[in-house]
Write an enzyme that holds these catalytic residues in place. Structure first.
Site, PDB file in Angstrom:
ATOM      1  N   ASP A   1      -6.284  -0.658  -1.860  1.00 42.90           N
ATOM      2  CA  ASP A   1      -6.966  -1.301  -2.669  1.00 42.90           C
ATOM      3  C   ASP A   1      -8.120  -2.084  -2.142  1.00 42.90           C
ATOM      4  OD1 ASP A   1      -5.481  -3.245  -0.900  1.00 42.90           O
ATOM      5  OD2 ASP A   1      -6.311  -4.751  -2.295  1.00 42.90           O
TER       6      ASP A   1
ATOM      7  N   VAL B   1     -11.329   2.741   2.700  1.00 40.60           N
ATOM      8  CA  VAL B   1     -10.800   3.646   1.543  1.00 40.60           C
ATOM      9  C   VAL B   1     -10.158   3.071   0.496  1.00 40.60           C
ATOM     10  CG1 VAL B   1     -10.835   5.775   2.785  1.00 40.60           C
ATOM     11  CG2 VAL B   1      -8.914   4.456   2.982  1.00 40.60           C
TER      12      VAL B   1
ATOM     13  N   GLU C   1       4.266   4.002   6.327  1.00 36.45           N
ATOM     14  CA  GLU C   1       3.132   3.264   6.033  1.00 36.45           C
ATOM     15  C   GLU C   1       1.986   4.006   5.291  1.00 36.45           C
ATOM     16  OE1 GLU C   1       1.583   0.659   5.867  1.00 36.45           O
ATOM     17  OE2 GLU C   1       1.640  -0.712   7.628  1.00 36.45           O
ATOM     18  N   ASP C   2       1.073   3.454   4.794  1.00 37.33           N
ATOM     19  CA  ASP C   2      -0.027   4.045   4.391  1.00 37.33           C
ATOM     20  C   ASP C   2      -1.010   4.390   5.189  1.00 37.33           C
ATOM     21  OD1 ASP C   2      -0.608   1.339   4.245  1.00 37.33           O
ATOM     22  OD2 ASP C   2      -1.671   1.512   2.385  1.00 37.33           O
TER      23      ASP C   2
ATOM     24  N   ASP D   1      -4.451   0.955  11.348  1.00 38.21           N
ATOM     25  CA  ASP D   1      -5.911   0.829  11.428  1.00 38.21           C
ATOM     26  C   ASP D   1      -5.979   0.451  12.919  1.00 38.21           C
ATOM     27  OD1 ASP D   1      -8.651  -0.033  11.416  1.00 38.21           O
ATOM     28  OD2 ASP D   1      -8.353  -0.941   9.491  1.00 38.21           O
TER      29      ASP D   1
ATOM     30  N   LYS E   1      -6.583   5.849  10.852  1.00 41.02           N
ATOM     31  CA  LYS E   1      -7.900   5.626  11.425  1.00 41.02           C
ATOM     32  C   LYS E   1      -7.789   5.700  12.742  1.00 41.02           C
ATOM     33  CE  LYS E   1      -9.863   3.146   7.661  1.00 41.02           C
ATOM     34  NZ  LYS E   1     -10.409   1.694   7.086  1.00 41.02           N
TER      35      LYS E   1
ATOM     36  N   ARG F   1      -5.341   1.041  -6.608  1.00 39.99           N
ATOM     37  CA  ARG F   1      -4.174   1.540  -5.959  1.00 39.99           C
ATOM     38  C   ARG F   1      -3.923   2.754  -6.854  1.00 39.99           C
ATOM     39  NH1 ARG F   1      -2.243  -2.059  -1.960  1.00 39.99           N
ATOM     40  NH2 ARG F   1      -2.619  -4.391  -2.234  1.00 39.99           N
TER      41      ARG F   1
ATOM     42  N   GLY G   1       0.919  -1.251  -0.076  1.00 43.17           N
ATOM     43  CA  GLY G   1       0.002  -0.067  -0.004  1.00 43.17           C
ATOM     44  C   GLY G   1       0.715   1.320  -0.007  1.00 43.17           C
TER      45      GLY G   1
HETATM   46  C1  PRP Z   1      -3.058  -2.289   5.542  1.00 40.33           C
HETATM   47  C2  PRP Z   1      -2.143  -1.144   5.523  1.00 40.33           C
HETATM   48  C3  PRP Z   1      -1.416  -1.718   6.988  1.00 40.33           C
HETATM   49  C4  PRP Z   1      -2.348  -2.391   7.672  1.00 40.33           C
HETATM   50  C5  PRP Z   1      -2.977  -1.606   8.798  1.00 40.33           C
HETATM   51  O1  PRP Z   1      -2.295  -3.089   4.950  1.00 40.33           O
HETATM   52  O2  PRP Z   1      -1.173  -1.067   4.587  1.00 40.33           O
HETATM   53  O3  PRP Z   1      -0.271  -2.481   6.461  1.00 40.33           O
HETATM   54  O4  PRP Z   1      -3.215  -2.899   6.675  1.00 40.33           O
HETATM   55  O5  PRP Z   1      -4.120  -2.189   9.362  1.00 40.33           O
HETATM   56  P1  PRP Z   1      -3.587  -2.606  11.070  1.00 40.33           P
HETATM   57  O6  PRP Z   1      -3.192  -1.437  11.573  1.00 40.33           O
HETATM   58  O7  PRP Z   1      -5.152  -2.966  11.450  1.00 40.33           O
HETATM   59  O8  PRP Z   1      -2.752  -3.534  11.305  1.00 40.33           O
HETATM   60  P2  PRP Z   1      -3.040  -4.444   3.868  1.00 40.33           P
HETATM   61  O9  PRP Z   1      -3.014  -5.843   4.714  1.00 40.33           O
HETATM   62  O10 PRP Z   1      -4.072  -3.917   3.323  1.00 40.33           O
HETATM   63  O11 PRP Z   1      -1.978  -4.722   2.501  1.00 40.33           O
HETATM   64  P3  PRP Z   1      -1.630  -3.808   1.503  1.00 40.33           P
HETATM   65  O12 PRP Z   1      -0.503  -2.837   2.063  1.00 40.33           O
HETATM   66  O13 PRP Z   1      -0.473  -4.666   0.651  1.00 40.33           O
HETATM   67  O14 PRP Z   1      -2.667  -3.278   0.790  1.00 40.33           O
END
Ligand code: PRP
Length: 176
Positions: A159, A153, A99-100, A103, A131, A165, A44
């Site tokens: 994604d 989002v 990081e993107d 959560d 978030k 993306r 991400g």
């Molecule tokens: C997303 C985002 C963080 C993670 C955050 O990754 O990039 O790495 O979730 O969530 P958390 O705080 O609940 O752990 P995702 O698993 O969607 O993978 P991606 O980056 O490859 O889309």
């Protein structure tokens, strides 16, 4: 029933550009005289990483790390694993995780502990979107781009089933 699609824009391309320029300036001042390793979290963060490094006026190096949550569900399962490791040693070096999204905080908590164990000189985190209301694990974030509501989002690295993306803005995913 069709598929959900990107709907209402949550962060415009111009807001992204302006905020990332501010973050780059702030990081540049905080790391003045240092040569940090910026660690992008796949997948991400790749767009944010690309724009952020161009906004940081320092000699820096980039690397990437891959992480995944166990399980298929959209909600974090609570277990994180390393799918692709860094290509370099970070021992004794200033490290900035890029990081993107934070959560629940589980991914970042795992990553912080994993990298701390490698004895960097310092370890900080920059996150594009926070978030905050979804947090289940307290984790320190040093730089936050935007605090966003707890909605799904897509765009600018985020994604849905691997798609969207490449949108140049962040939008809420909306039902068909
Ligand atoms: C997303 C985002 C963080 C993670 C955050 O990754 O990039 O790495 O979730 O969530 P958390 O705080 O609940 O752990 P995702 O698993 O969607 O993978 P991606 O980056 O490859 O889309």
């Amino acid at each position: 029933m069709g598929e959900p699609r990107p709907g209402r824009v949550v962060i415009t391309a111009e807001q992204l550009r302006a905020r990332i320029a501010e973050l780059g300036g702030e990081i540049g001042r905080d790391y003045a005289g240092e040569r940090p390793v910026l660690v992008g979290v796949l997948q991400g963060a790749f767009l944010f990483m690309a724009d952020l490094v161009r906004a940081i006026p320092l000699d820096l190096v980039t690397d990437f790390i891959g992480l995944a949550s166990y399980g298929e569900s959209a909600a974090s399962s609570g277990e994180v694993r390393l799918t692709s490791d860094l290509s370099m040693s970070v021992e004794g070096r200033p490290v900035l995780i890029v990081e993107d999204l934070v959560d629940t905080g589980l991914t970042l908590d795992y990553l912080r502990r994993t990298l701390e164990a490698r004895h960097p000189k310092s370890l900080r985190v920059v996150v594009l979107c926070d978030k905050a209301e979804a947090r289940t694990v307290a984790v320190r974030v040093d730089y936050v781009g935007f605090t966003i509501p707890n909605v799904y989002v897509v765009g600018y690295g985020f994604d849905y089933g691997g798609f969207y993306r490449n949108l140049p803005y962040v939008a809420a995913l909306e039902p068909a």
